[in-house]
Design an enzyme around this catalytic site. Structure first.
Site, PDB file in Angstrom:
ATOM      1  N   LYS A  18     -37.161  39.630   5.196  1.00 22.96           N
ATOM      2  CA  LYS A  18     -38.447  40.336   5.110  1.00 22.96           C
ATOM      3  C   LYS A  18     -38.326  41.715   5.761  1.00 22.96           C
ATOM      4  CE  LYS A  18     -40.045  37.696   9.090  1.00 22.96           C
ATOM      5  NZ  LYS A  18     -40.898  38.169  10.136  1.00 22.96           N
ATOM      6  N   TYR A  74     -41.202  69.251  25.112  1.00 26.92           N
ATOM      7  CA  TYR A  74     -42.672  69.277  25.156  1.00 26.92           C
ATOM      8  C   TYR A  74     -43.194  68.812  26.516  1.00 26.92           C
ATOM      9  CZ  TYR A  74     -43.206  69.995  20.106  1.00 26.92           C
ATOM     10  OH  TYR A  74     -43.198  70.506  18.852  1.00 26.92           O
TER      11      TYR A  74
HETATM   12  C1  LIG Z   1     -42.028  31.921   9.971  1.00 25.69           C
HETATM   13  C2  LIG Z   1     -40.790  32.666  10.361  1.00 25.69           C
HETATM   14  N1  LIG Z   1     -39.608  32.039  10.242  1.00 25.69           N
HETATM   15  C3  LIG Z   1     -38.459  32.658  10.587  1.00 25.69           C
HETATM   16  C4  LIG Z   1     -38.464  33.958  11.074  1.00 25.69           C
HETATM   17  C5  LIG Z   1     -37.169  34.591  11.486  1.00 25.69           C
HETATM   18  O1  LIG Z   1     -37.185  34.729  12.875  1.00 25.69           O
HETATM   19  P1  LIG Z   1     -35.952  35.397  13.654  1.00 25.69           P
HETATM   20  O2  LIG Z   1     -35.907  36.805  13.184  1.00 25.69           O
HETATM   21  O3  LIG Z   1     -36.326  35.274  15.077  1.00 25.69           O
HETATM   22  O4  LIG Z   1     -34.745  34.630  13.288  1.00 25.69           O
HETATM   23  C6  LIG Z   1     -39.665  34.637  11.203  1.00 25.69           C
HETATM   24  C7  LIG Z   1     -39.666  36.009  11.723  1.00 25.69           C
HETATM   25  O5  LIG Z   1     -40.559  36.540  12.290  1.00 25.69           O
HETATM   26  C8  LIG Z   1     -40.872  33.977  10.833  1.00 25.69           C
HETATM   27  O6  LIG Z   1     -42.048  34.593  10.932  1.00 25.69           O
END
Ligand SMILES: Cc1ncc(COP(=O)(O)O)c(C=O)c1O
Length: 364
Positions: free
Chosen positions: A41, A255
């Site tokens: 994601k 700045y």
């Molecule tokens: C429901 C869920 N599963 C898995 C993950 C993956 O987590 P990580 O990046 O800590 O491995 C996330 C990430 O936020 C998540 O929201």
């Protein structure tokens, strides 16, 4: 990178796809016999979901998780029909048909999403999310109990839960959530289960169930804070020096005239700023490295620029166009995050669009 690009690039982000594949293998071995999916994601945690997922798919990964419908459609277009793509946020009202059309697996988090998926009357698989104490997304224990007969009729592909404190192995919430997850599973007998993300994998086999779904650890973020990082580093970030200047004691930098030189020094202004995702919170606190020498960031980070005290660097390494290493062997993504008062996840996902990106393909 072609030489023309190399000379034009103000800042270069190198992404080692081989290290990502290696990290996936390490996590798979740790979690076996559980299967290791991949969370890609937020554009593969800022590193390019398409490139990351293609490399992992080639290496054998069969299920990918993204957060939104649009991310899912883009990944389906890039990867073709074969891999499973699951969408954490589930369908917004009225979008179940689009999920089915793109062969995306919805994570069903709340009763309205279950209604919508039933109305879509598709035989496509879904994933059920049980909230076991994160109190964010997912069905509460009471909702799960009430909806269990309807959920069983959907023959879900998987039940997932998500841990709130997996990066703190001693935290009592881990065992509480695991126990609640076992109870939740009882409502959907025979359905495969997954609870662990990156840090959860290191809590031990009792947290592995049938599938683990790491994100951050794939990208080199330490899943075991406070302990040595078992993951391979994935990113290297360098920015070019634009200008050098010898400066007197008492002169201010940047700045707000917020840094005043206590002694004379050599300054280098580099082509990186908060518009690139180099956080403004690194003002007065960040650093870079030039040929193994630490060069502290002085004053405030501005939109496109940051200024470093390079007095300690070899003069031969200082010229317009030479590179300061900002993330790399001396200072990993977690180190930068600590300097900035944030987490590695936020550093990676904040990377801007101006970097020239160089992908290192896995060895075949
Ligand atoms: C429901 C869920 N599963 C898995 C993950 C993956 O987590 P990580 O990046 O800590 O491995 C996330 C990430 O936020 C998540 O929201």
């Amino acid at each position: 990178m072609p030489s023309g690009l190399a000379s034009r690039a103000s800042a270069v982000l190198e992404i080692d796809l081989g290290a990502i594949v290696g990290n996936s293998r390490l996590l798979s071995e740790k979690a076996a016999p559980a299967v290791c999916a991949a969370v890609v994601k937020a554009d593969g945690y800022g590193l390019g979901a398409t490139r990351v997922a293609a490399a992992l798919h080639h290496a054998g990964c069969r299920r990918f998780y993204i957060a939104t419908l649009d991310e899912g459609i883009a990944l389906r277009t890039a990867l073709g029909p074969a891999p499973e793509i699951a969408v954490f946020n589930g369908p917004l009202p009225g979008t179940s048909g689009e999920f089915a059309a793109a062969r995306l697996i919805p994570v069903l988090n709340e009763p309205g999403q279950i209604d919508g998926w039933e109305r879509a009357a598709t035989a496509a698989p879904a994933i059920v999310h049980a909230d076991t104490g994160l109190n964010r997304l997912g069905l509460s224990p009471a909702e799960l109990a009430a909806l269990a007969p309807r959920l069983r009729a959907l023959t879900p592909r998987l039940m997932i839960g998500h841990l709130a404190c997996a990066d703190e192995p001693e935290h009592g919430h881990n065992t509480l959530q695991r126990e609640r997850f076992l109870t939740a599973r009882g409502h959907l007998p025979g359905v495969a289960a997954g609870l662990a993300a990156s840090s959860g994998i290191f809590l031990g086999p009792q947290y592995h169930f049938d599938e683990v779904r790491p994100g951050a650890a794939l990208y080199g973020v330490n899943p075991c804070p406070g302990r040595p990082n078992p993951m391979r580093p994935v990113v290297r970030l360098t920015a070019k020096i634009l200008q050098l200047r010898q400066i007197d004691s008492g002169e201010s930098v940047g700045y707000g005239a917020a840094h005043v030189m206590g002694e004379p020094g050599m300054l280098a202004t580099a082509a990186i700023g908060y518009a690139d995702g180099w956080p403004r919170s690194l003002s007065h606190r960040g650093c870079g490295w030039i040929a193994g020498k630490r060069v502290p960031l002085l004053g405030r980070v501005s939109m496109d620029l940051a200024t470093f005290d390079v007095s300690a660097a070899e003069p031969a390494a200082l010229y317009p166009g030479s590179a300061i290493e900002l993330i790399g062997e001396h200072h990993g993504v977690d180190d930068v995050a600590r300097d900035a008062g944030t987490i590695g996840y936020e550093i990676l996902t904040s990377f801007g669009s101006r970097f020239h990106r160089v992908y290192r393909e896995p060895a075949t």
